[in-house]
Motif scaffolding. Structure first.
Motif: not given
Length: 336
Positions: A87-110
């Motif tokens: 995934i490239c991002g996740l939002a949880s009811e328990e977190e204030d803001d969404f979380i950005t997740i980079n791909s392994q190649d660090e090019n945000h390909q997910n």
């Protein structure tokens, strides 16, 4: 000789063709949710034996007390979903803001984002009542190769590509849809595998259960009050049976199997409703519609509501079609 039960992993692989996008990615994502659910299930089942029950002393973005198991479940789902490079991002009811997740190649390909309520109904843990996890999956709308933005999460429910829940009860079940019906899988704790136990789940068109916190009756709009009185009248197949657990996953699950309606309307205490559109209402609405049910805020289809913020609350009515239709009828009549 008894027929061999199909595992969740086998089912996902066999039904990849019914998913319109890259099947391998979604399969990996669902497998990650399955893994995290098994870990959380283990902790839920031993919650009465170790010092994991009770409040942790913090509050979440909604100002609610966070339970220790809330925090644990949130951490486990975030860890599992971020480490799998899916995934490239996740939002949880328990977190204030969404979380950005980079791909392994660090090019945000997910391409996928997940919104999750890690432990719905967690205040019930202390009294050994069923709780659950709710998840919702979308394809990002911003360009692949860039970090996710808020708009990737603020999508209408109608844009979901998959949604589901896990109910941690007398048995643990994972129920999900990818837009091709709803199927339920029960965990065999001895083996650690989920097996297809409830294929092609559907709401009965009619039901005789209504699920609402009647302690808030005085605060409800007149249309909801009128519908509740209708449910209680001694006429035809009524009065209906009142069943309210206080855990959305559990109430929804029972009503889908037996036939019923769940109501968490707006009130004078919560004028915008209390349940979260993105973490609770949209995924449950997607499941309901895929299971021959219906969901709305009393006037508008839930999955047509345009999200404006990450933790947006909305009124929520969901369940057997004819029951939801009748509740909407009472609500429309009350404002004429």
């Amino acid at each position: 000789m008894a027929q061999k039960k199909q595992t969740l992993g086998e089912f996902i692989i066999e039904n990849q063709s019914s998913f319109q996008y890259s099947s391998g990615e979604l399969s990996s994502l669902l497998n990650s949710i399955r893994l995290a659910a098994k870990v959380v299930n283990h902790e839920v089942n031993k919650a009465g034996l170790v010092d994991i029950i009770g409040a942790v002393g913090d509050t979440n973005i909604q100002g609610e007390d966070q339970q220790k198991l809330d925090v644990y479940a949130n951490d486990k789902f975030i860890q599992t979903l971020t480490r799998r490079n899916i995934i490239c991002g996740l939002a949880s009811e328990e977190e204030d803001d969404f979380i950005t997740i980079n791909s392994q190649d660090e090019n945000h390909q997910n391409k996928y984002v997940v919104l999750i309520d890690p432990l719905d109904g967690s205040s019930n843990i202390d009294v050994n009542v069923s709780v659950g996890t709710i998840f919702s999956i979308y394809r990002r709308v911003t360009p692949v190769g860039t970090p996710v933005q808020l708009e990737d999460f603020l999508q209408k429910g109608s844009e979901q590509v998959a949604a589901g829940y896990v109910v941690y009860g007398t048995s643990t079940m994972l129920v999900y849809t990818t837009g091709d019906g709803v199927n339920g899988f029960t965990l065999n704790p001895a083996i650690g595998s989920f097996y297809l136990s409830h294929p092609k789940m559907e709401f009965p068109v009619d039901g005789n259960i209504y699920s609402v916190n009647e302690g808030n009756y005085i605060h409800f709009p007149q249309g909801v009050k009128n519908y509740i009185k209708y449910c209680q009248e001694e006429e035809d197949d009524r009065p209906y049976t009142s069943r309210y657990i206080g855990s959305l996953v559990s109430d929804f699950h029972r009503n889908m199997i037996k036939g019923g309606i769940y109501l968490y309307p707006q009130s004078s205490k919560n004028p915008n409703g209390k349940l979260r559109l993105l973490y609770e209402c949209n995924p449950m609405a997607f499941l309901a519609e895929q299971a021959n049910g219906k969901s709305s805020d009393g006037f508008t289809r839930t999955m047509d509501v345009e999200p404006t913020e990450l933790h947006q609350r909305v009124p929520f009515i969901c369940g057997s079609k004819n029951m939801v239709d009748k509740a909407e009828e009472f609500m429309r009549q009350a404002i004429k």
